[in-house]
Design a protein around this motif. Structure first.
Motif, short mmCIF file in Angstrom:
data_model
loop_
_atom_site.label_atom_id
_atom_site.label_comp_id
_atom_site.label_asym_id
_atom_site.label_seq_id
_atom_site.Cartn_x
_atom_site.Cartn_y
_atom_site.Cartn_z
N LEU A 112 0.87 -1.17 0.00
CA LEU A 112 0.00 0.00 0.00
C LEU A 112 0.91 1.22 0.00
CD1 LEU A 112 -2.68 1.54 0.39
CD2 LEU A 112 -2.45 1.12 2.85
N ASP A 113 0.95 1.93 -1.12
CA ASP A 113 1.83 3.08 -1.31
C ASP A 113 0.98 4.34 -1.21
OD1 ASP A 113 3.82 4.84 -2.04
OD2 ASP A 113 4.19 3.97 -4.01
N VAL A 114 1.25 5.17 -0.19
CA VAL A 114 0.44 6.36 0.04
C VAL A 114 1.30 7.62 0.12
CG1 VAL A 114 -1.40 5.10 1.22
CG2 VAL A 114 0.47 6.07 2.56
N MET A 115 0.67 8.74 -0.22
CA MET A 115 1.28 10.05 -0.04
C MET A 115 0.46 10.77 1.03
SD MET A 115 3.59 12.25 -0.70
CE MET A 115 4.39 11.60 -2.15
N THR A 116 1.15 11.24 2.07
CA THR A 116 0.50 11.94 3.17
C THR A 116 1.10 13.34 3.30
OG1 THR A 116 2.07 11.36 4.93
CG2 THR A 116 0.40 9.70 4.36
N LYS A 117 0.61 14.12 4.24
CA LYS A 117 1.19 15.44 4.48
C LYS A 117 2.64 15.34 4.93
CE LYS A 117 -2.93 18.07 5.66
NZ LYS A 117 -3.61 18.87 6.69
N MET A 118 2.99 14.20 5.53
CA MET A 118 4.36 14.00 6.03
C MET A 118 5.27 13.36 4.98
SD MET A 118 3.55 12.88 9.93
CE MET A 118 5.28 12.71 10.30
N GLY A 119 4.74 13.05 3.81
CA GLY A 119 5.53 12.44 2.76
C GLY A 119 4.97 11.09 2.34
N GLY A 120 5.75 10.36 1.55
CA GLY A 120 5.32 9.08 1.03
C GLY A 120 5.71 7.93 1.96
N PHE A 121 4.84 6.93 2.04
CA PHE A 121 5.07 5.75 2.87
C PHE A 121 4.57 4.52 2.13
CE2 PHE A 121 4.56 9.32 5.74
CZ PHE A 121 5.60 9.15 6.64
N ILE A 122 5.27 3.42 2.29
CA ILE A 122 4.81 2.14 1.74
C ILE A 122 4.59 1.19 2.89
CG2 ILE A 122 5.31 0.20 0.22
CD1 ILE A 122 7.09 2.05 -1.43
N TYR A 123 3.35 0.72 3.02
CA TYR A 123 2.97 -0.26 4.02
C TYR A 123 2.92 -1.62 3.34
CZ TYR A 123 1.39 3.59 7.01
OH TYR A 123 1.33 4.72 7.79
N TYR A 124 3.31 -2.67 4.09
CA TYR A 124 3.32 -4.03 3.55
C TYR A 124 2.33 -4.89 4.30
CZ TYR A 124 7.39 -2.32 1.14
OH TYR A 124 8.21 -1.57 0.34
N ARG A 125 1.61 -5.74 3.54
CA ARG A 125 0.58 -6.58 4.14
C ARG A 125 1.20 -7.58 5.11
NH1 ARG A 125 -4.57 -7.43 3.00
NH2 ARG A 125 -4.45 -6.57 0.89
N LEU A 126 0.61 -7.67 6.29
CA LEU A 126 1.07 -8.61 7.31
C LEU A 126 0.70 -10.02 6.89
CD1 LEU A 126 2.43 -8.66 10.12
CD2 LEU A 126 0.13 -8.69 11.09
N GLN A 127 1.70 -10.90 6.85
CA GLN A 127 1.49 -12.29 6.45
C GLN A 127 0.84 -13.07 7.59
OE1 GLN A 127 2.23 -13.20 3.15
NE2 GLN A 127 2.39 -10.96 3.17
N PRO A 128 0.09 -14.13 7.27
CA PRO A 128 -0.56 -14.91 8.34
C PRO A 128 0.44 -15.72 9.18
CG PRO A 128 -1.01 -15.86 6.17
CD PRO A 128 -0.30 -14.57 5.94
N GLU A 129 1.60 -16.02 8.61
CA GLU A 129 2.62 -16.78 9.35
C GLU A 129 3.23 -15.93 10.45
OE1 GLU A 129 7.03 -18.71 8.53
OE2 GLU A 129 5.88 -17.92 6.86
#
Length: 195
Positions: A112-129
């Protein structure tokens, strides 16, 4: 920039937050998109914290921030709404009302690649393991010719390229997989004895 919606209403986006604009054919614009529902991790050892966002199907969300450098964490509860490329997070509490408008630059099954007021961030999906470690036990080797790219250094750390438990608790890590050139997020549970 003000975007007017066909059904009425509008969305305002500050021009300094926009990296680029792409127009796509509506028939295939969602072909490579993943679902927002689930847990997503962002972490940065230099910044001294990580964030775990969990988006639920009922449009509620929780945000867990762990400021491991300072030894405290926080929880946020609220609702979210996504309209096209705009993701709005709203949280209310006693004495505060916070609203975040994020521009979604990309959403896949794993990132999940987002642009916020604080800049860009990439979040990664938490795996079930879930990765299980023992305090001061043997380091867990990173499989698939990968490498750990984020650990907090408080609950777990990197030793000889592997993941080692430092203190009892729960943390999260990011692991780069060379074969697929992607980053995966995992929950890590560290115990004083073998589970």
């Amino acid at each position: 920039m003000r975007i007017h919606h066909k059904g009425g209403g509008h969305t305002d986006v500050a021009i300094e937050q926009i990296d680029s604009i792409t127009f796509v054919d509506g028939s295939d614009s969602h072909a490579n998109e993943g679902s927002l529902v689930g847990s997503w991790l962002w972490g940065d050892a230099e910044a001294g914290y990580y964030e775990l966002l969990t988006f639920n199907e009922d449009k509620t969300y929780t945000g867990y921030d762990n400021y491991f450098t300072y030894g405290f964490d926080t929880m946020t509860y609220g609702w979210y709404m996504q309209m096209g490329s705009m993701l709005t997070l709203q949280s209310n509490g006693y004495g505060y009302n916070r609203r975040y408008n994020w521009f979604v630059k990309g959403l896949s099954e794993n990132a999940l690649d987002v642009m916020t007021k604080m800049g860009g961030f990439i979040y990664y999906r938490l795996q079930p393991e879930v990765l299980h470690l023992q305090v001061d036990g043997e380091p867990l080797a990173c499989e698939n010719n990968g490498s750990f790219v984020f650990v907090d250094g408080v609950i777990a750390c990197i030793v000889d390229g592997g993941l080692q438990g430092v203190a009892k608790g729960t943390t999260y890590v990011l692991k780069h997989i060379d074969e697929t050139d992607c980053i995966m997020a995992y929950k890590v549970v560290v115990n004083t004895t073998v589970p």
